[in-house]
Design a protein around this motif. Structure first.
Motif, short mmCIF file in Angstrom:
data_model
loop_
_atom_site.label_atom_id
_atom_site.label_comp_id
_atom_site.label_asym_id
_atom_site.label_seq_id
_atom_site.Cartn_x
_atom_site.Cartn_y
_atom_site.Cartn_z
N ARG A 40 40.35 -2.46 8.09
CA ARG A 40 41.27 -1.41 8.46
C ARG A 40 41.64 -0.71 7.19
NH1 ARG A 40 46.69 -0.83 7.17
NH2 ARG A 40 47.67 0.77 8.31
N SER A 42 42.74 3.65 5.61
CA SER A 42 43.35 4.91 5.78
C SER A 42 42.26 6.02 5.36
CB SER A 42 44.74 5.02 5.16
OG SER A 42 45.51 4.24 5.68
N THR A 80 42.87 4.58 10.16
CA THR A 80 44.22 4.75 10.16
C THR A 80 44.27 6.15 9.90
OG1 THR A 80 45.05 2.59 9.60
CG2 THR A 80 46.78 4.45 9.19
N TYR A 81 44.90 7.08 10.65
CA TYR A 81 44.97 8.58 10.40
C TYR A 81 46.11 9.00 9.59
CZ TYR A 81 40.71 9.32 12.84
OH TYR A 81 39.25 9.65 13.37
N HIS A 83 49.09 7.21 6.78
CA HIS A 83 49.50 6.01 6.23
C HIS A 83 50.41 6.21 4.95
CE1 HIS A 83 49.10 2.01 4.09
NE2 HIS A 83 49.81 1.81 4.92
#
Length: 118
Positions: A40, A42, A80-81, A83
């Protein structure tokens, strides 16, 4: 970033921290060697769209290389768009409280048009 503004609420800027931006190939390889199957990370809006409506080709390529490194090591990327950080231009216009906030974020999340990439 807000940490660099005068009278920031932040005690000190984060600067390069662990420098994952440059060291991502080794970091991704290490994740795979530890048995992880997903990574994961960003997509940094502040880097991708530093000025409203102007998308950075260099930063888009950076994230393409990160995605390629994930594929090379059989890691599934989980993107993740949003953060924490916001582009300065977005924050100065009122951030999430401005009427156009959702439309501006949707533009970022849907990807730049070829004519707006610099």
């Amino acid at each position: 970033m807000l940490e660099h503004l005068p009278k920031s609420i932040f005690k000190e800027p984060s600067d390069d921290a662990c420098d994952h931006y440059h060291l991502y190939p080794q970091d991704i390889e290490m994740l795979a060697s530890l048995g992880f199957n997903t990574y994961r990370f960003s997509l940094e809006w502040t880097r991708i769209e530093p000025e409203e409506g102007s998308f950075s080709r260099a930063q888009l390529e950076h994230y393409r290389r990160m995605l390629a490194a994930c594929r090379q090591h059989n890691l599934t990327p989980m993107l993740t768009y949003s953060h924490l950080s916001l582009p300065r231009w977005f924050a100065m216009q009122g951030g999430w409280e401005q009427k156009a906030a959702a439309d501006r974020f949707a533009r970022f999340a849907s990807g730049p048009r070829a004519t707006s990439v610099t």
